[in-house]
Design an enzyme around this catalytic site. Structure first.
Site, mmCIF file in Angstrom:
data_model
loop_
_atom_site.group_PDB
_atom_site.id
_atom_site.type_symbol
_atom_site.label_atom_id
_atom_site.label_comp_id
_atom_site.label_asym_id
_atom_site.label_seq_id
_atom_site.Cartn_x
_atom_site.Cartn_y
_atom_site.Cartn_z
ATOM 1 N N ARG A 230 13.451 -48.449 -0.514
ATOM 2 C CA ARG A 230 12.363 -47.463 -0.377
ATOM 3 C C ARG A 230 12.773 -46.257 0.477
ATOM 4 N NH1 ARG A 230 11.850 -49.822 -3.713
ATOM 5 N NH2 ARG A 230 10.333 -51.346 -4.397
ATOM 6 N N SER B 288 1.099 -49.579 -2.031
ATOM 7 C CA SER B 288 1.430 -50.354 -0.822
ATOM 8 C C SER B 288 1.410 -49.427 0.381
ATOM 9 C CB SER B 288 2.832 -50.956 -0.943
ATOM 10 O OG SER B 288 2.878 -51.768 -2.092
ATOM 11 N N GLU C 95 4.442 -46.732 4.440
ATOM 12 C CA GLU C 95 5.171 -46.237 3.272
ATOM 13 C C GLU C 95 4.769 -44.789 2.953
ATOM 14 O OE1 GLU C 95 5.888 -48.887 -0.250
ATOM 15 O OE2 GLU C 95 5.287 -47.086 -1.335
HETATM 16 C C1 LIG Z 1 -1.715 -47.296 -7.185
HETATM 17 C C2 LIG Z 1 -0.329 -47.000 -6.665
HETATM 18 C C3 LIG Z 1 0.712 -47.853 -6.955
HETATM 19 C C4 LIG Z 1 2.017 -47.585 -6.481
HETATM 20 N N1 LIG Z 1 3.010 -48.445 -6.798
HETATM 21 C C5 LIG Z 1 4.269 -48.211 -6.361
HETATM 22 C C6 LIG Z 1 5.336 -49.118 -6.679
HETATM 23 O O1 LIG Z 1 5.150 -50.120 -7.368
HETATM 24 N N2 LIG Z 1 6.570 -48.825 -6.204
HETATM 25 C C7 LIG Z 1 6.824 -47.714 -5.463
HETATM 26 O O2 LIG Z 1 7.992 -47.512 -5.074
HETATM 27 N N3 LIG Z 1 5.844 -46.827 -5.154
HETATM 28 C C8 LIG Z 1 4.575 -47.049 -5.582
HETATM 29 N N4 LIG Z 1 3.564 -46.180 -5.263
HETATM 30 C C9 LIG Z 1 3.851 -45.009 -4.435
HETATM 31 C C10 LIG Z 1 4.053 -43.700 -5.260
HETATM 32 O O3 LIG Z 1 3.494 -43.802 -6.533
HETATM 33 C C11 LIG Z 1 5.518 -43.325 -5.389
HETATM 34 O O4 LIG Z 1 6.109 -43.168 -4.124
HETATM 35 C C12 LIG Z 1 5.702 -42.041 -6.201
HETATM 36 O O5 LIG Z 1 7.063 -41.834 -6.460
HETATM 37 C C13 LIG Z 1 5.140 -40.800 -5.502
HETATM 38 O O6 LIG Z 1 5.179 -39.750 -6.434
HETATM 39 P P1 LIG Z 1 4.294 -38.444 -6.286
HETATM 40 O O7 LIG Z 1 4.750 -37.477 -7.310
HETATM 41 O O8 LIG Z 1 2.862 -38.811 -6.304
HETATM 42 O O9 LIG Z 1 4.749 -37.944 -4.836
HETATM 43 P P2 LIG Z 1 3.853 -37.256 -3.705
HETATM 44 O O10 LIG Z 1 2.929 -38.269 -3.134
HETATM 45 O O11 LIG Z 1 3.272 -35.996 -4.192
HETATM 46 O O12 LIG Z 1 4.996 -36.922 -2.627
HETATM 47 C C14 LIG Z 1 5.663 -37.959 -1.936
HETATM 48 C C15 LIG Z 1 6.797 -37.333 -1.115
HETATM 49 O O13 LIG Z 1 7.811 -36.859 -1.982
HETATM 50 C C16 LIG Z 1 8.021 -35.465 -1.780
HETATM 51 N N5 LIG Z 1 8.266 -34.868 -3.099
HETATM 52 C C17 LIG Z 1 7.515 -34.995 -4.211
HETATM 53 N N6 LIG Z 1 8.078 -34.315 -5.218
HETATM 54 C C18 LIG Z 1 9.196 -33.746 -4.725
HETATM 55 C C19 LIG Z 1 10.201 -32.901 -5.274
HETATM 56 N N7 LIG Z 1 10.177 -32.505 -6.560
HETATM 57 N N8 LIG Z 1 11.213 -32.490 -4.471
HETATM 58 C C20 LIG Z 1 11.272 -32.871 -3.167
HETATM 59 N N9 LIG Z 1 10.351 -33.664 -2.587
HETATM 60 C C21 LIG Z 1 9.331 -34.093 -3.356
HETATM 61 C C22 LIG Z 1 6.747 -34.933 -1.153
HETATM 62 O O14 LIG Z 1 6.984 -33.750 -0.417
HETATM 63 C C23 LIG Z 1 6.374 -36.125 -0.288
HETATM 64 O O15 LIG Z 1 7.121 -36.098 0.885
HETATM 65 C C24 LIG Z 1 2.255 -46.417 -5.708
HETATM 66 C C25 LIG Z 1 1.189 -45.549 -5.423
HETATM 67 C C26 LIG Z 1 -0.092 -45.835 -5.894
HETATM 68 C C27 LIG Z 1 -1.215 -44.893 -5.594
#
Ligand SMILES: Cc1cc2nc3c(=O)[nH]c(=O)nc-3n(C[C@H](O)[C@H](O)[C@H](O)COP(=O)(O)OP(=O)(O)OC[C@H]3O[C@@H](n4cnc5c(N)ncnc54)[C@H](O)[C@@H]3O)c2cc1C
Length: 353
Positions: free
Chosen positions: A166, A250, A348
């Site tokens: 992670r 999580s 996380e």
């Molecule tokens: C219901 C649910 C279930 C989930 N299940 C899992 C799981 O099974 N496994 C898991 O690992 N995670 C899980 N997650 C967490 C999450 O979905 C992941 O971490 C996902 O990759 C976040 O993507 P996002 O585009 O929403 O990022 P955001 O929440 O928008 O951003 C997260 C971080 O990444 C940075 N970021 C985003 N895009 C970029 C980019 N293009 N360049 C540089 N930095 C960037 C942001 O600045 C921030 O710091 C879950 C979340 C939810 C709500």
């Protein structure tokens, strides 16, 4: 430029947990040139900025963000196939689960067990997303990124991304330095498709699926549907009809301790040796969900409008509360777990002040 920005945008509408005040400005970028222009403008105005993907791993402050939130909507998908593999070049604003669906449809393996993870492709390398025995670092060939200091486009091969459980260089040493513009994945066409994760295997057995008799395409499809079904039961997919959907998934990373340290803690803290810990390469991973429950927090627990999901004790959910309430609850849980087991839980999702 400013006329393209949306003023006073509610961040609760852009985050899966539905918390946070307003962003001073929101700007949706569709390509890297727009991004560079927006950042140069923000810097010239001495305004801070933040890169947002799908908002599924982020919590903004109740007072909002006094700057420019840049929402990534850069789209693009290319697939080069050879006999035994496919190279996918995917722009960072594509939705991760849509990419998984397409890959499964093309009979490509390696990411089917990561079905249903919300968010964008560009965020997947940031915390090296993973689920049910698969991690994106297993299939990422390279990450292309814009250096936000120099505005140069750079590329990192898998080894240079500094992936760990992670985590990656983009979450740690280089947090905030790069905009991830695209990710290249290499997915196998001929690998053995099988459920590696014990609970997934059990769940398939319970359904009476004769998995081994299926052809490759059906195996991938069955794994995708089964993962989605399990995740839905745990409120781990975004679903507006589910009252437990307003979460970041999580909330705490599963602690990974050196085996000796874990053994020493088991001697000092009674009950810890009952944890369903998994030992691997001299380290032990302990499920945070177990620690939280054993420290006295039950599913459904609520205080100040935030609480623990009814379907998964690792997810903290918004039931009409605030970021301040969420921070209070998470600290309370951490203090209880440290007091009972001597283990410090780590958040996380990222909190943005
Ligand atoms: C219901 C649910 C279930 C989930 N299940 C899992 C799981 O099974 N496994 C898991 O690992 N995670 C899980 N997650 C967490 C999450 O979905 C992941 O971490 C996902 O990759 C976040 O993507 P996002 O585009 O929403 O990022 P955001 O929440 O928008 O951003 C997260 C971080 O990444 C940075 N970021 C985003 N895009 C970029 C980019 N293009 N360049 C540089 N930095 C960037 C942001 O600045 C921030 O710091 C879950 C979340 C939810 C709500």
């Amino acid at each position: 430029m400013k006329e393209l920005f949306e003023p006073d945008f509610p961040l609760s509408e852009l985050t899966s947990i539905g918390l946070g005040g307003n962003a001073k400005y929101l700007y949706r970028v569709r390509n890297v040139d727009e991004l560079i222009e927006a950042i140069k403008f923000a810097r010239s105005e001495k305004m801070r900025f933040f890169i947002l993907g799908g908002g599924s791993n982020i919590v903004f402050s109740d007072t909002g963000f006094d700057g420019l939130v840049i929402k990534n909507e850069v789209k693009g998908f290319e697939c080069d196939e050879s006999i035994d593999r496919a190279d996918l070049r995917v722009s960072s604003g594509e939705l991760w689960d849509e990419v998984v669906e397409r890959a499964v449809g093309l009979s490509l393996g390696g990411i089917e067990c990561m079905s249903g993870i919300p968010g964008t492709v560009g965020a997947t390398p940031v915390q090296n997303v993973g689920a049910y025995g698969q991690e994106v670092s297993d299939v990422i060939k390279s990450v292309s990124a814009l250096d936000l200091k120099t505005y140069e486009l750079v590329s990192f091969d898998n080894r240079e991304c500094g992936f760990g459980y992670r985590t990656s260089r983009f979450k740690c040493a280089d947090n905030g330095r790069y905009f991830i513009a695209g990710v290249e994945f290499v997915l196998p066409k001929l690998n053995k498709v099988s459920p590696e994760y014990a609970s997934l295997k059990e769940s398939l057995d319970e359904c009476g699926t004769d998995f081994e008799s299926l052809d490759r395409q059906s195996k991938l499809s069955v794994l995708r549907s089964e993962v989605l079904r399990i995740r839905k039961n745990k409120s781990m997919v975004l679903d507006s009809s589910d009252p437990d959907t307003r979460s970041c998934g999580s909330f705490f990373v599963n602690p990974v301790l050196e085996k000796d340290r874990f053994t020493a803690l088991c001697e000092s803290y009674s009950g810890l040796s009952d944890a369903p810990a998994r030992a691997e390469n001299g380290f032990v991973k302990i499920p945070s969900a177990w620690l939280i429950e054993a420290a006295g927090f039950r599913k459904g627990y609520t205080e100040n409008g935030v609480g623990i999901s009814n379907s998964h004790s690792l997810a903290l959910v918004n039931r009409g509360g605030s970021t301040a309430g969420l921070i209070m609850l998470s600290e309370k849980i951490k203090t209880a777990v440290t007091g009972k087991f001597g283990i410090m839980l780590e958040n996380e999702p990222q909190f943005i002040p």
